[in-house]
Design a protein around this motif. Structure first.
Motif, PDB file in Angstrom:
ATOM      1  N   LEU A  18       0.832  -1.212   0.000  1.00 39.07           N
ATOM      2  CA  LEU A  18       0.000   0.000   0.000  1.00 39.07           C
ATOM      3  C   LEU A  18       0.866   1.261   0.000  1.00 39.07           C
ATOM      4  CD1 LEU A  18      -2.807  -1.159   2.465  1.00 39.07           C
ATOM      5  CD2 LEU A  18      -3.020  -0.830  -0.010  1.00 39.07           C
ATOM      6  N   SER A  19       2.016   1.195   0.681  1.00 41.25           N
ATOM      7  CA  SER A  19       2.932   2.357   0.653  1.00 41.25           C
ATOM      8  C   SER A  19       3.456   2.582  -0.760  1.00 41.25           C
ATOM      9  CB  SER A  19       4.133   2.141   1.586  1.00 41.25           C
ATOM     10  OG  SER A  19       3.720   1.980   2.900  1.00 41.25           O
ATOM     11  N   ALA A  20       3.814   1.467  -1.418  1.00 42.61           N
ATOM     12  CA  ALA A  20       4.312   1.595  -2.802  1.00 42.61           C
ATOM     13  C   ALA A  20       3.215   2.173  -3.694  1.00 42.61           C
ATOM     14  CB  ALA A  20       4.756   0.234  -3.327  1.00 42.61           C
ATOM     15  N   ALA A  21       1.977   1.693  -3.507  1.00 45.42           N
ATOM     16  CA  ALA A  21       0.866   2.186  -4.331  1.00 45.42           C
ATOM     17  C   ALA A  21       0.686   3.687  -4.132  1.00 45.42           C
ATOM     18  CB  ALA A  21      -0.415   1.436  -3.964  1.00 45.42           C
ATOM     19  N   LEU A  22       0.733   4.106  -2.864  1.00 42.57           N
ATOM     20  CA  LEU A  22       0.536   5.530  -2.573  1.00 42.57           C
ATOM     21  C   LEU A  22       1.660   6.370  -3.175  1.00 42.57           C
ATOM     22  CD1 LEU A  22      -0.976   7.817  -1.151  1.00 42.57           C
ATOM     23  CD2 LEU A  22       0.323   7.301   0.933  1.00 42.57           C
ATOM     24  N   ARG A  23       2.889   5.936  -2.927  1.00 42.72           N
ATOM     25  CA  ARG A  23       4.031   6.758  -3.372  1.00 42.72           C
ATOM     26  C   ARG A  23       4.154   6.782  -4.897  1.00 42.72           C
ATOM     27  NH1 ARG A  23       6.769   9.947  -4.811  1.00 42.72           N
ATOM     28  NH2 ARG A  23       8.692  10.845  -3.955  1.00 42.72           N
ATOM     29  N   LEU A  24       3.895   5.636  -5.542  1.00 42.59           N
ATOM     30  CA  LEU A  24       3.972   5.621  -7.009  1.00 42.59           C
ATOM     31  C   LEU A  24       2.845   6.457  -7.609  1.00 42.59           C
ATOM     32  CD1 LEU A  24       6.203   3.545  -6.615  1.00 42.59           C
ATOM     33  CD2 LEU A  24       5.198   2.201  -8.455  1.00 42.59           C
ATOM     34  N   HIS A  25       1.674   6.402  -6.987  1.00 45.05           N
ATOM     35  CA  HIS A  25       0.567   7.255  -7.455  1.00 45.05           C
ATOM     36  C   HIS A  25       0.969   8.726  -7.326  1.00 45.05           C
ATOM     37  CE1 HIS A  25      -3.412   8.829  -8.113  1.00 45.05           C
ATOM     38  NE2 HIS A  25      -3.342   9.482  -6.969  1.00 45.05           N
ATOM     39  N   GLN A  26       1.598   9.064  -6.184  1.00 45.48           N
ATOM     40  CA  GLN A  26       2.046  10.453  -5.991  1.00 45.48           C
ATOM     41  C   GLN A  26       3.092  10.844  -7.039  1.00 45.48           C
ATOM     42  OE1 GLN A  26       3.335  10.255  -1.867  1.00 45.48           O
ATOM     43  NE2 GLN A  26       1.324  10.867  -1.075  1.00 45.48           N
ATOM     44  N   ALA A  27       3.845   9.831  -7.519  1.00 45.26           N
ATOM     45  CA  ALA A  27       4.882  10.110  -8.527  1.00 45.26           C
ATOM     46  C   ALA A  27       4.311  10.121  -9.946  1.00 45.26           C
ATOM     47  CB  ALA A  27       6.002   9.071  -8.415  1.00 45.26           C
TER      48      ALA A  27
END
Ligand SMILES: Cc1cc2nc3c(=O)[nH]c(=O)nc-3n(C[C@H](O)[C@H](O)[C@H](O)COP(=O)(O)OP(=O)(O)OC[C@H]3O[C@@H](n4cnc5c(N)ncnc54)[C@H](O)[C@@H]3O)c2cc1C
Length: 397
Positions: A18-27
């Motif tokens: 979920l952290s990866a999903a959030l951060r990649l979405h932010q990127a």
């Protein structure tokens, strides 16, 4: 890829996924998260959340929500098998010992904060920012110079620029791309078991964490107020994979049946517990966390273990650093993944080393080692030291 936005498939909706999903979405990435369980897990064990993870959570904008879920025990009691207290540490002293820029959270609460962030609707859009597909697993991975094809258990094939394997210690993504688990798993010869209690065992006050350690085993009952409590088991074994195969309903009664204290009540509740976390305490050792367009993250990549008390923090920090590396090198995935590996590896390896060192102290087999292990806490429970620690906290806050 046909769209302008790069696309990632993330396997696993735990803290790392979920952290990866959030951060990649932010990127600026499109993200699909694939989770094996039919719905979200809740509750779980308490995790200390500090260091690089705390800093990353602040950058990712989730710190205020995490801080709302912070829990501190009213008191920590260390007991004897007959239930008498050996010594107690007041909650305010625990807070002072943990220090600033550090939170104590339930794993499920961290996942909940991340889940809400990744599924929040973007302004003006009808759906959540990230798609999460539950009840689905990964079956096959094929890479070519332009992308990666991820075949899922529902038969669909998802084309992506990047596949993130955040599917935990026994990662299927890692097995499919990096090879057999036995080649990379380092067992620390302990097991951990956790489940939610429906009734607080007699003698344990609401809000108190009580624990008993004897001959290579620990049981802690963590009460989080009137209606939430978890039992936590951690014990030594020379045959962790056999214990795992037997499962908690067989292994835990055998390991703890003669321990005394609240064990009969807790084991009775185990027989009707809906979901039980039960696993080996093991690390993952691989020399490189990516192969082509596939990258591992969190416990799938390093699993520093609960002995290091840093896996959640590293999962969030790893995701944040991955997003930042992809932002720095939008057109050069190999360089981004190489830089990311070099940035995270020193901290992950330091914590793995710490985990291996702490292993011997965690559930000592003799009374002297137990006494040495508890000495700092005993000192902290001593009134003058406790007062000093609390004053220090007041000065800092
Ligand atoms: C008892 C205990 C105490 C701990 N205490 C601390 C602490 O104090 N501080 C700290 O920072 N860390 C602590 N940790 C470690 C921390 O919980 C983990 O490192 C952290 O949660 C990161 O986990 P993860 O997301 O990588 O993996 P996991 O939590 O294992 O999540 C993996 C996810 O992938 C899913 N999945 C698995 N296989 C598949 C598949 N084939 N297809 C699709 N989905 C799949 C799983 O269902 C799960 O949702 C502790 C761990 C334990 C066990």
């Amino acid at each position: 890829m046909s769209t302008n936005r790069p696309r990632a498939v993330v396997i696993g909706a735990g803290i790392a996924g979920l952290s990866a999903a959030l951060r990649l979405h932010q990127a600026g990435w499109d993200v699909l998260v694939v989770e094996r369980t039919p719905s979200r897990r809740s509750g779980g064990y308490a995790v200390a959340f500090a260091g690089v993870g705390y800093d990353a959570a602040e950058r990712m904008g989730i710190l205020p929500e995490l801080a709302k879920r912070h829990i501190t025990p009213d008191r920590m009691d260390y007991v004897r098998p007959d239930g008498r207290t050996r010594f107690s540490v007041p909650g305010r002293t625990v807070r002072a010992l943990v220090g600033e820029r550090s939170l104590n959270l339930l794993r499920g609460d961290v996942e909940d904060v991340l889940y809400r962030a990744v599924t929040a609707q973007a302004p003006g859009q009808g759906s959540g920012a990230v798609e999460i597909r539950f009840g689905t697993s990964i079956a096959r991975v094929e890479q070519d110079p332009d992308g990666v094809d991820v075949t899922l258990s529902d038969g669909t094939v998802e084309r992506a620029d990047l596949l993130v394997g955040a599917d935990g210690l026994h990662s299927a993504t890692r097995r499919l791309v990096f090879g057999p688990e036995d080649d990379v798993r380092l067992d620390l010869n302990h097991m951990a078991g956790v489940f939610a209690l429906d009734t607080l065992p007699a003698g344990i006050e609401p809000g108190v964490t009580a624990s008993l350690t004897d001959t290579g085993r620990t049981l802690a009952v963590v009460s989080l107020g009137a209606d939430r409590a978890v039992a936590f088991f951690g014990y030594r074994t020379e045959r962790p994979m056999d214990e795992l195969a037997e499962g908690p309903q067989v292994a835990l009664p055998r390991a703890y049946g003669d321990m005394g204290w609240v064990v009969p009540s807790v084991l009775d509740q185990l027989t009707r517990a809906g979901s039980v976390y039960f696993d080996t305490i093991s690390q993952i050792v691989v020399d490189r966390w990516s192969r082509g367009r596939v990258v591992l993250l969190g416990d799938a990549a390093w699993c520093v273990t609960l002995f290091a008390g840093y896996g959640s923090a590293l999962a969030v920090a790893g995701a944040d650093a991955l997003g930042a590396a992809l932002e720095r090198h939008p057109d050069d995935l190999p360089v981004a993944l190489r830089e990311w590996d070099a940035e995270i590896r020193p901290e992950a390896e330091r914590k793995q080393k710490l985990g291996r060192q702490i292993k011997g102290l965690y559930a000592p087999t003799d009374r002297f080692s137990l006494w040495v292990r508890d000495l700092p806490l005993r000192l902290a429970s001593w009134r003058p030291v406790s007062a000093l620690l609390q004053r220090r906290l007041q000065l800092l806050s």
